[in-house]
Write a protein that holds these residues in place. Structure first.
Motif, PDB file in Angstrom:
ATOM      1  N   VAL A 232     -12.945   1.686 -19.444  1.00 40.57           N
ATOM      2  CA  VAL A 232     -12.428   1.630 -20.637  1.00 40.57           C
ATOM      3  C   VAL A 232     -11.455   0.462 -20.818  1.00 40.57           C
ATOM      4  CG1 VAL A 232     -11.008   2.868 -22.565  1.00 40.57           C
ATOM      5  CG2 VAL A 232     -12.759   4.149 -21.118  1.00 40.57           C
ATOM      6  N   ALA A 233     -10.663   0.353 -19.741  1.00 40.12           N
ATOM      7  CA  ALA A 233      -9.424  -0.670 -19.894  1.00 40.12           C
ATOM      8  C   ALA A 233     -10.005  -2.077 -19.967  1.00 40.12           C
ATOM      9  CB  ALA A 233      -8.633  -0.461 -18.699  1.00 40.12           C
ATOM     10  N   ILE A 234     -11.032  -2.516 -19.218  1.00 37.01           N
ATOM     11  CA  ILE A 234     -11.798  -3.409 -19.190  1.00 37.01           C
ATOM     12  C   ILE A 234     -12.611  -3.871 -20.259  1.00 37.01           C
ATOM     13  CG2 ILE A 234     -13.641  -4.764 -18.110  1.00 37.01           C
ATOM     14  CD1 ILE A 234     -12.930  -3.399 -15.501  1.00 37.01           C
ATOM     15  N   VAL A 235     -13.320  -2.928 -21.047  1.00 36.57           N
ATOM     16  CA  VAL A 235     -13.840  -3.058 -22.283  1.00 36.57           C
ATOM     17  C   VAL A 235     -12.784  -3.371 -23.325  1.00 36.57           C
ATOM     18  CG1 VAL A 235     -15.173  -1.738 -24.114  1.00 36.57           C
ATOM     19  CG2 VAL A 235     -15.881  -1.892 -21.795  1.00 36.57           C
ATOM     20  N   ALA A 236     -11.578  -2.709 -23.233  1.00 32.23           N
ATOM     21  CA  ALA A 236     -10.421  -2.940 -24.103  1.00 32.23           C
ATOM     22  C   ALA A 236     -10.034  -4.323 -24.226  1.00 32.23           C
ATOM     23  CB  ALA A 236      -9.231  -1.858 -23.982  1.00 32.23           C
ATOM     24  N   TRP A 237      -9.815  -4.755 -23.082  1.00 31.43           N
ATOM     25  CA  TRP A 237      -9.307  -6.303 -22.848  1.00 31.43           C
ATOM     26  C   TRP A 237     -10.446  -7.286 -23.494  1.00 31.43           C
ATOM     27  CZ3 TRP A 237      -5.603  -9.270 -23.678  1.00 31.43           C
ATOM     28  CH2 TRP A 237      -4.410  -8.724 -23.099  1.00 31.43           C
ATOM     29  N   CYS A 238     -11.572  -6.911 -23.092  1.00 26.86           N
ATOM     30  CA  CYS A 238     -12.689  -7.831 -23.628  1.00 26.86           C
ATOM     31  C   CYS A 238     -13.032  -7.739 -25.118  1.00 26.86           C
ATOM     32  CB  CYS A 238     -13.919  -7.287 -22.872  1.00 26.86           C
ATOM     33  SG  CYS A 238     -14.304  -7.767 -21.194  1.00 26.86           S
ATOM     34  N   PHE A 239     -12.702  -6.539 -25.625  1.00 23.13           N
ATOM     35  CA  PHE A 239     -12.621  -6.458 -27.011  1.00 23.13           C
ATOM     36  C   PHE A 239     -11.290  -7.333 -27.855  1.00 23.13           C
ATOM     37  CE2 PHE A 239     -12.261  -4.492 -31.225  1.00 23.13           C
ATOM     38  CZ  PHE A 239     -13.621  -4.434 -31.579  1.00 23.13           C
ATOM     39  N   VAL A 240     -10.004  -7.251 -27.089  1.00 25.91           N
ATOM     40  CA  VAL A 240      -9.026  -7.948 -27.514  1.00 25.91           C
ATOM     41  C   VAL A 240      -9.384  -9.298 -27.601  1.00 25.91           C
ATOM     42  CG1 VAL A 240      -6.549  -8.717 -26.900  1.00 25.91           C
ATOM     43  CG2 VAL A 240      -7.276  -6.045 -27.044  1.00 25.91           C
ATOM     44  N   LEU A 241      -9.812  -9.859 -26.493  1.00 21.54           N
ATOM     45  CA  LEU A 241     -10.174 -11.441 -26.374  1.00 21.54           C
ATOM     46  C   LEU A 241     -11.159 -11.728 -27.399  1.00 21.54           C
ATOM     47  CD1 LEU A 241     -10.190 -11.750 -22.461  1.00 21.54           C
ATOM     48  CD2 LEU A 241      -8.355 -12.285 -24.105  1.00 21.54           C
ATOM     49  N   ALA A 242     -12.260 -10.821 -27.545  1.00 24.57           N
ATOM     50  CA  ALA A 242     -13.282 -11.220 -28.512  1.00 24.57           C
ATOM     51  C   ALA A 242     -12.754 -11.192 -30.129  1.00 24.57           C
ATOM     52  CB  ALA A 242     -14.413 -10.259 -28.476  1.00 24.57           C
ATOM     53  N   VAL A 243     -11.797 -10.443 -30.350  1.00 27.94           N
ATOM     54  CA  VAL A 243     -11.165 -10.571 -31.684  1.00 27.94           C
ATOM     55  C   VAL A 243     -10.511 -11.782 -31.883  1.00 27.94           C
ATOM     56  CG1 VAL A 243      -9.299  -9.589 -33.391  1.00 27.94           C
ATOM     57  CG2 VAL A 243     -11.076  -8.083 -32.039  1.00 27.94           C
ATOM     58  N   LEU A 244      -9.516 -12.166 -30.659  1.00 26.65           N
ATOM     59  CA  LEU A 244      -8.936 -13.409 -30.790  1.00 26.65           C
ATOM     60  C   LEU A 244      -9.921 -14.614 -30.973  1.00 26.65           C
ATOM     61  CD1 LEU A 244      -6.104 -15.110 -30.490  1.00 26.65           C
ATOM     62  CD2 LEU A 244      -6.394 -14.737 -28.045  1.00 26.65           C
TER      63      LEU A 244
ATOM     64  N   LEU B 125      -6.230  -7.177 -36.460  1.00 28.53           N
ATOM     65  CA  LEU B 125      -5.871  -5.831 -36.534  1.00 28.53           C
ATOM     66  C   LEU B 125      -6.931  -5.014 -35.832  1.00 28.53           C
ATOM     67  CD1 LEU B 125      -4.122  -3.280 -37.695  1.00 28.53           C
ATOM     68  CD2 LEU B 125      -5.321  -3.243 -39.822  1.00 28.53           C
ATOM     69  N   PRO B 126      -8.179  -5.145 -35.706  1.00 31.05           N
ATOM     70  CA  PRO B 126      -9.191  -4.600 -34.918  1.00 31.05           C
ATOM     71  C   PRO B 126      -8.754  -4.474 -33.312  1.00 31.05           C
ATOM     72  CG  PRO B 126     -10.274  -5.674 -36.464  1.00 31.05           C
ATOM     73  CD  PRO B 126      -8.926  -6.327 -36.410  1.00 31.05           C
ATOM     74  N   ALA B 127      -7.828  -5.473 -32.904  1.00 27.85           N
ATOM     75  CA  ALA B 127      -7.498  -5.625 -31.644  1.00 27.85           C
ATOM     76  C   ALA B 127      -6.428  -4.566 -31.181  1.00 27.85           C
ATOM     77  CB  ALA B 127      -6.966  -6.998 -31.062  1.00 27.85           C
ATOM     78  N   ILE B 128      -5.688  -4.080 -32.219  1.00 30.39           N
ATOM     79  CA  ILE B 128      -4.395  -3.281 -32.127  1.00 30.39           C
ATOM     80  C   ILE B 128      -4.772  -1.951 -31.447  1.00 30.39           C
ATOM     81  CG2 ILE B 128      -2.447  -2.274 -33.157  1.00 30.39           C
ATOM     82  CD1 ILE B 128      -2.222  -5.108 -33.061  1.00 30.39           C
ATOM     83  N   PRO B 129      -5.835  -1.133 -31.797  1.00 33.32           N
ATOM     84  CA  PRO B 129      -6.091  -0.089 -31.163  1.00 33.32           C
ATOM     85  C   PRO B 129      -6.416  -0.059 -29.594  1.00 33.32           C
ATOM     86  CG  PRO B 129      -7.335  -0.036 -33.367  1.00 33.32           C
ATOM     87  CD  PRO B 129      -6.540  -1.496 -32.855  1.00 33.32           C
ATOM     88  N   PRO B 130      -7.054  -1.119 -29.222  1.00 34.05           N
ATOM     89  CA  PRO B 130      -7.335  -1.178 -27.830  1.00 34.05           C
ATOM     90  C   PRO B 130      -6.222  -1.677 -27.289  1.00 34.05           C
ATOM     91  CG  PRO B 130      -8.665  -2.920 -29.065  1.00 34.05           C
ATOM     92  CD  PRO B 130      -8.093  -1.919 -29.998  1.00 34.05           C
ATOM     93  N   LEU B 131      -5.392  -2.598 -27.648  1.00 36.54           N
ATOM     94  CA  LEU B 131      -3.841  -2.994 -27.184  1.00 36.54           C
ATOM     95  C   LEU B 131      -2.953  -1.658 -27.004  1.00 36.54           C
ATOM     96  CD1 LEU B 131      -3.344  -6.357 -28.833  1.00 36.54           C
ATOM     97  CD2 LEU B 131      -3.680  -6.048 -26.584  1.00 36.54           C
ATOM     98  N   ALA B 132      -3.108  -0.778 -27.865  1.00 29.88           N
ATOM     99  CA  ALA B 132      -2.272   0.458 -27.955  1.00 29.88           C
ATOM    100  C   ALA B 132      -2.878   1.191 -26.712  1.00 29.88           C
ATOM    101  CB  ALA B 132      -2.484   1.167 -29.204  1.00 29.88           C
TER     102      ALA B 132
END
Length: 542
Positions: free
Chosen positions: A326-338, A357-364
């Motif tokens: 989950v953590a790895i996917v969350a970081w990949c998602f954050v980078l994809a939004v960026l 804003l879509p990156a804020i939930p995985p960052l949280a």
């Protein structure tokens, strides 16, 4: 941390996550701006009404019989544009949010469209709780929900006039939470959630690669006999989940292609004029700006997210390593939004973070995982301090920062319905408003047609007004205070009306929105002595 305290926190975590979601919904319903004003909110609300009425286009173009005296494109208000055949007005915005709004309007009436963003904000918080629980256990889920619910970025969008950033965030957060489930139904629902996210913000379609890659890896691992979830059946279930997820996404993609073809003549066209908008020159400024703004608004605690994948190691309660995944996917998602906005021009303001804003939930979730892991390794009292006091302090800061940035000061949006209702009640039925900022909202609240003054050629203002009068219309000029100097600068050298050298017919108190009647201008210059009616600003409700 003592086992008893940990168990108590785990039992309380779902209630905390649910309470955070409920509070966000209540705040959004109570403090949100339920106004169709400006470009975005008018575009979404009016399109929702069209869909609820069984239409996808506005036909015909109002006042089209007055061309070529009036340029055809000037007859499209903010939020709309001309269809390729110039026979209809079509929406500039994506249909995802209006589709959901239309369902609410159909069930509960036109005002119900303003419930959608608060309800989806609550969904985003709850989905973040679910994702955090998968990543680090129930306490991490509760922390994730609290951190998102108090995020200034979320609160600014929660109370603003309806826009698509928060709804897209909700659908993506739900999609991420669902794809980690082992059921086929969850995979299908995750695909549908991702599809709704694409319908809401089509430019974020690359984000689909992150959950799809997770499901593809699981399918490959299962095929190789290295199933990441040993309890799952080895009969191709992972491949089936991938297919079901992709089906939901493909359905949304086909819907977008159909609507784009219907509205713009090609599945590759959109309502936005994107050519020349993206550029390599924006990459470095954005790489500097986005992290700085994020840390400023979310506090330096956000930097803990960097350690999320490191502390999400296998534990006795997570022998399958789901937390780290989950953590790895969350970081990949954050980078994809960026990456989706890296080459998009940003502006140095807290409002620019709405794009991310879509990156804020995985960052949280990543921050919460680190805090929960730290609490487990500390003595009981200190661990409780980490899990309770630190998030509370962050929440207080988030709400205070959002308030400082005007999140709860939405009274100014009332100018749109006030002016629109005044036009409906006091101006003649044959009135036509020359407007820009209010070109959509005054149509919504009064039913009167508008002409975009900013799209009238500089030499043609007097001719447009005269033609309207000849055809039996009563033209008026509707301007925001900041539009007045721009209007004068555009027309003053080539139009007597461009001087605006006569008193306005109406001026709204506080907001200073003005309505000018060209008939009040003396041909010799200046006004004819009729006084300006000052519309009182409604008293604040106690």
């Amino acid at each position: 941390m003592a086992h008893g305290l940990e168990r108590a926190l785990e039992r309380a975590a779902p209630a905390v996550g649910a309470m955070a979601a409920i509070v966000v919904v209540i705040v959004g319903l109570a403090e949100g701006s339920a106004v169709a004003g400006g470009s975005d909110s008018y575009g979404y609300v009016s399109l929702a009404h069209l869909i609820a009425s069984g239409r996808l286009r506005v036909e015909p173009v109002p006042l089209a019989e007055l061309t070529p005296a009036i340029p055809l494109r000037a007859l499209a208000p903010l939020g709309y544009r001309l269809s390729p055949d110039n026979d209809a007005l079509v929406p500039s915005y994506a249909p995802g949010l209006p589709l959901v709004m239309a369902v609410f309007e159909w069930i509960a009436g036109r005002q119900a469209v303003f419930w959608v963003v608060p309800l989806l904000a609550g969904l985003a918080v709850w989905a973040t709780y679910l994702l955090g629980r998968l990543a680090g256990g129930p306490p991490a889920g509760a922390l994730s929900a609290v951190l998102l619910a108090s995020s200034p970025v979320l609160l600014l969008q929660l109370t603003a006039a309806p826009m698509s950033d928060l709804p897209a965030t909700a659908w993506w957060a739900l999609a991420l939470a669902l794809v980690f489930s082992e059921s086929r139904a969850s995979a299908l629902l995750g695909g549908l959630a991702a599809g709704l996210a694409i319908l809401t913000r089509p430019n974020l379609v690359p984000l689909t690669l992150v959950p799809a890659a997770l499901l593809l890896w699981r399918a490959w691992a299962q095929r190789q006999g290295r199933c990441p979830v040993p309890s799952a059946p080895r009969s191709g279930a992972a491949a089936q989940r991938l297919a079901l997820f992709v089906a939901g996404v493909v359905a949304a993609g086909l819907a977008v292609a159909f609507l784009h073809t219907l509205h713009y003549g090609s599945p590759l066209e959109s309502g936005y004029h994107l050519r020349g908008l993206f550029g390599l020159e924006h990459a470095w400024p954005n790489l500097v700006l986005y992290p700085a703004l994020a840390v400023e608004m979310q506090t330096p605690l956000l930097l803990l997210a960097l350690a999320g994948p490191l502390v999400s190691s296998r534990t006795a309660k997570d022998a399958e390593g789901r937390g780290r995944a989950v953590a790895i996917v969350a970081w990949c998602f954050v980078l994809a939004v960026l990456a989706c906005y890296l080459f998009y021009p940003a502006f140095d303001s807290g409002a620019t973070l709405r794009f991310l804003l879509p990156a804020i939930p995985p960052l949280a979730v990543l921050v919460a995982v680190v805090l929960a892991a730290l609490a487990r390794r500390l003595p009981r009292g200190t661990g409780l301090l980490v899990l309770a006091v630190v998030p509370a302090m962050v929440a207080v800061h988030g709400v205070a920062d959002a308030r400082r940035r005007g999140a709860f000061d939405t009274e100014g949006d009332r100018k749109y319905p006030i002016i629109g209702e005044h036009v409906a009640e006091r101006l003649p039925r044959n009135a036509v408003l020359l407007a820009m900022q209010h070109s959509g909202s005054v149509r919504h609240y009064s039913g009167r047609p508008t002409v975009r003054w900013d799209l009238i050629p500089q030499r043609r203002l007097d001719r447009v007004v005269k033609r309207l009068e000849q055809e039996g219309y009563r033209p008026y000029i509707l301007l925001e205070p900041w539009e007045v100097p721009r209007f004068r600068e555009r027309f003053r050298d080539r139009s007597r009306l461009g001087l605006l050298d006569w008193p306005p017919l109406v001026e709204l108190e506080r907001a200073q929105v003005r309505i000018y009647d060209p008939a009040d201008r003396d041909p010799a210059g200046g006004g004819r002595g009729r006084g300006t009616e000052v519309l009182p600003w409604p008293a604040a409700e106690e």
